[in-house]
Design an enzyme around this catalytic site. Structure first.
Site, mmCIF file in Angstrom:
data_model
loop_
_atom_site.group_PDB
_atom_site.id
_atom_site.type_symbol
_atom_site.label_atom_id
_atom_site.label_comp_id
_atom_site.label_asym_id
_atom_site.label_seq_id
_atom_site.Cartn_x
_atom_site.Cartn_y
_atom_site.Cartn_z
ATOM 1 N N LYS A 24 15.359 86.197 -11.821
ATOM 2 C CA LYS A 24 16.727 85.655 -11.819
ATOM 3 C C LYS A 24 17.037 84.931 -13.129
ATOM 4 C CE LYS A 24 17.422 81.503 -9.696
ATOM 5 N NZ LYS A 24 18.092 80.432 -10.433
ATOM 6 N N ASN A 25 16.112 84.049 -13.553
ATOM 7 C CA ASN A 25 16.426 83.182 -14.692
ATOM 8 C C ASN A 25 16.317 83.892 -16.038
ATOM 9 O OD1 ASN A 25 17.014 81.214 -12.905
ATOM 10 N ND2 ASN A 25 15.146 80.016 -13.210
ATOM 11 N N CYS A 70 23.558 68.128 -10.238
ATOM 12 C CA CYS A 70 23.276 68.807 -8.992
ATOM 13 C C CYS A 70 22.180 68.060 -8.269
ATOM 14 C CB CYS A 70 22.927 70.269 -9.211
ATOM 15 S SG CYS A 70 21.287 70.534 -9.818
ATOM 16 N N ARG A 108 21.897 66.894 -14.816
ATOM 17 C CA ARG A 108 21.731 68.151 -15.572
ATOM 18 C C ARG A 108 22.595 68.091 -16.831
ATOM 19 N NH1 ARG A 108 20.014 72.367 -12.017
ATOM 20 N NH2 ARG A 108 19.467 73.512 -13.886
ATOM 21 N N PRO A 109 22.172 67.294 -17.822
ATOM 22 C CA PRO A 109 23.019 67.153 -19.015
ATOM 23 C C PRO A 109 23.065 68.448 -19.832
ATOM 24 C CG PRO A 109 20.887 66.095 -19.362
ATOM 25 C CD PRO A 109 20.899 66.583 -17.942
ATOM 26 N N ASP A 142 9.937 74.578 -11.047
ATOM 27 C CA ASP A 142 10.462 75.446 -9.985
ATOM 28 C C ASP A 142 9.390 75.845 -8.967
ATOM 29 O OD1 ASP A 142 12.927 75.249 -11.139
ATOM 30 O OD2 ASP A 142 12.905 77.230 -12.081
ATOM 31 N N ARG A 198 20.696 82.167 -2.998
ATOM 32 C CA ARG A 198 21.047 82.160 -4.432
ATOM 33 C C ARG A 198 19.936 82.765 -5.272
ATOM 34 N NH1 ARG A 198 21.624 76.685 -6.415
ATOM 35 N NH2 ARG A 198 21.419 77.966 -8.261
#
Ligand code: EPZ
Length: 424
Positions: free
Chosen positions: A22-23, A120, A125-126, A311, A403
Site C-alpha cells: 500500500k505505502n 490523526c 502528523r506534521p 507499523d 483501508r
C-alpha cells in the site's frame, strides 16, 4: 458498518500470498501525475486507501483503467488539465497519505492546492519537512483556509536536509523527490528516508526516465530531466502485511507459508521474532513461520528503516501480551501510538503506558470481548489477539482495517481461523 467476529483458539496452517505494498503504491500512483502517457502498475491491492487516491487522481483529470489481477492503468498527458491542481478536503480527509500528490502537482502543474491533512489518532502528523523541502526547491507555499497553496514558476535543484525530530519523513522524501525529478539542475536530499517504499518510488521514477542515484541510502542525488514517460511497473510486496501474517502464525503457534515476500525488507521483524523463539525460514520470495512452544519476552524499539517499523508495533504488542514475562515497547516514531493498549487491556492484557514506553506483562490467557479499532495497525493487533483469546472477540470500526488489508478476514479464515465479517 461491519464488524469482525472471531472465535479464538485455532492454530493457523496453510499458505497465503502477500499483496503489493500500500505505502509504495500510493506515492507511485501519485507520481503518475508527472508522466506523459499511460503507465501500467501491477500488484496494486484492492483496499480503500487506494480507491481514495484513485478518486483524487481522477478528480485531477487522470484516466484510470482497472485491468485484471490488481493491475491499474493510469494515464496523464502533458499539457492536459493544467488548471486543475486541487485535492479537495472531502477526499483528503479520508486519507492522510493524499499529501503525496503535493510534490507531483507542484512540479507538473506549477501550482498545487491540497487540503491540509491534519493530525490523526496515531498522534501529531506534521508536514513541516515536506514544506521545507519544496520551499528549498523554490516553491512559494502558504496555508490558507485549511489548504496548502503552493506555486512555483521554476523549481531549481539544491541541497536539502529532511531530518526531523524523529528521523526522516517517508512521504516528505517522496514529495520532495517527486518534485525534484523535473526541476532544473541537481538536487541532493540529505537525511532522506530509506524505507523500501521510498526506494520503490525512486525505481519507478527512474524507469520513467528520471535520474535518481543513491536509492536506498540517506543521500539521494537527483539530476533534473525534461520529461518522464509512462512505464510498466510492479509494486514490491507489502512488508507490513507480511509481518502481520507472520505474527498471525506466531501468535496461534501455527505453521504458515507466506508467498511473495522480500525477507530482506523484514530483517528487523524477523530478527525480533527469532529472538522471541519463532522459527522462520526464508528463501528468495517466501517465508515459513513455524511453532516453537517456548516464547521469550523481548524489548522492542521502533525506528526508521532498517529498524523495527512503527507499523508493526501494535501487532508485536498483541503477540507479547501472550508471552509470560515482561516486555517493553518503546515508540520512537509516533510517541502517542498506543491507543490499542487500552483495548488490549479490555481483553485481559496487563499493559502500562509510561510516556513513549509500553510495559507489557504477558498473561497466559486473554479473553474475548468487544473492542474498537482506532487505526489500521491497531486493528490488525486486535484481530491477532482475537485469534488466541478465549471465547468470542467482536472487533468494531473495521473500516480502518479495510483501508490497508485486502480481505483480511477471508485470508485468515483460509488459514483455519474462525473469523467472519458481520453487519453491526
Ligand atoms: C508513512 O507515513 C506511512 N504512511 C505510515 O504508515 C508510517 O507509519 C510512517 O511513514 C512511518 O514509517 C504511508 O506511507 C502512506 P513520516 P508518513 O513522515 O510519511 C515526523 C500505515 O499504517 N514528521 O515518515 O506520514 C512525524 O511526526 C501508516 O500504513 C515531522 O516531524 O510518516 C513522525 O514522527 C500509518 N515533520 C516521523 O516524522 C514532517 O513534515 C515520521 O513520519 C513529517 C513527519
Amino acid at each position: 458498518m461491519d464488524k469482525i467476529v472471531i472465535e479464538g483458539g485455532s492454530r493457523l496452517e496453510g499458505s497465503v500470498k502477500i499483496n503489493g505494498a500500500k505505502n509504495a503504491a500510493l506515492p507511485i500512483m501519485a507520481a503518475c501525475l508527472l508522466l506523459n502517457g499511460p503507465s501500467r502498475i501491477k500488484g496494486i491491492p484492492n483496499i480503500v486507501d487506494i480507491r481514495t487516491l484513485l478518486e483524487i487522481l481522477e478528480n485531477l483529470g487522470g484516466k484510470v483503467n482497472r485491468l485484471n489481477g490488481g493491475t491499474l492503468e493510469i494515464i496523464f498527458r502533458d499539457g492536459e488539465n493544467e488548471d486543475n491542481y486541487t485535492a479537495p478536503y472531502e477526499l483528503v480527509r479520508k486519507m492522510r497519505a493524499s499529501i503525496c500528490v503535493l510534490g507531483p502537482l507542484l512540479s507538473k502543474r506549477r501550482k498545487a492546492k491540497v487540503s491540509y491533512p491534519g493530525g490523526c489518532v496515531i498522534g501529531e502528523r506534521p508536514i513541516d519537512l515536506h514544506i521545507k523541502g519544496l520551499k528549498a526547491l523554490g516553491a512559494q507555499i502558504e496555508t490558507n483556509e485549511g489548504y496548502i497553496n503552493a506555486s512555483a514558476d521554476n523549481l531549481k535543484g539544491t541541497v536539502i536536509s529532511l531530518k526531523g525530530k524523529y528521523g526522516s519523513t517517508v512521504l516528505g522524501t517522496c514529495n520532495v523527490m517527486s518534485a525534484a525529478v523535473l526541476a532544473e539542475g541537481t538536487t541532493i536530499i540529505e537525511d532522506a528516508a530509506c524505507e523500501p517504499e521510498v526506494q520503490d518510488l525512486a525505481n519507478f521514477l527512474n524507469k520513467a526516465g528520471a535520474k535518481i542515484s543513491g536509492v536506498g541510502e540517506s543521500r539521494l542525488t537527483i539530476e533534473g530531466v525534461h520529461e518522464l514517460h509512462g512505464v510498466e511497473y510492479e509494486i514490491i510486496p507489502d512488508r507490513i502485511e507480511a509481518g502481520t501474517f507472520m505474527i498471525a502464525g506466531a501468535i496461534t503457534r501455527g505453521n504458515i507459508l507466506l508467498q511473495n515476500v522480500i525477507a530482506e525488507h523484514l530483517t528487523a521483524v524477523i530478527d525480533k521474532l527469532r529472538e522471541i523463539g519463532v522459527e522462520i525460514n526464508t528463501d528468495s520470495n517466501t517465508a515459513r513461520i513455524k511453532v516453537n512452544n517456548l516464547y521469550h519476552p523481548v524489548d522492542i524499539t521502533t525506528m526508521p528503516y532498517p529498524g523495527m517499523p512503527t507499523d508493526m508495533q501494535a501487532q508485536f504488542m498483541a503477540l507479547l501480551c501472550t508471552i509470560e514475562g515482561k516486555s517493553i515497547i518503546t515508540e520512537k516514531i509516533f510517541p502517542d501510538r498506543f491507543i490499542h493498549a487500552a483495548e488490549l487491556r479490555r481483553m485481559g492484557a496487563d499493559i502500562t503506558v509510561e510516556g513513549t514506553c509500553a510495559i507489557i506483562r504477558g498473561a497466559p490467557s486473554l479473553s474475548g470481548t468487544h473492542v474498537m479499532v482506532s487505526d489500521l495497525r491497531a486493528g490488525a493487533g486486535l484481530v491477532l489477539t482475537g485469534l488466541v483469546a478465549n471465547g468470542t472477540t467482536h472487533v468494531h470500526r473495521i473500516y480502518h482495517l479495510d483501508r490497508g488489508y485486502e480481505k483480511f478476514e477471508e485470508r485468515l479464515s483460509s488459514l483455519g481461523a474462525i473469523i467472519k465479517r458481520m453487519p453491526e
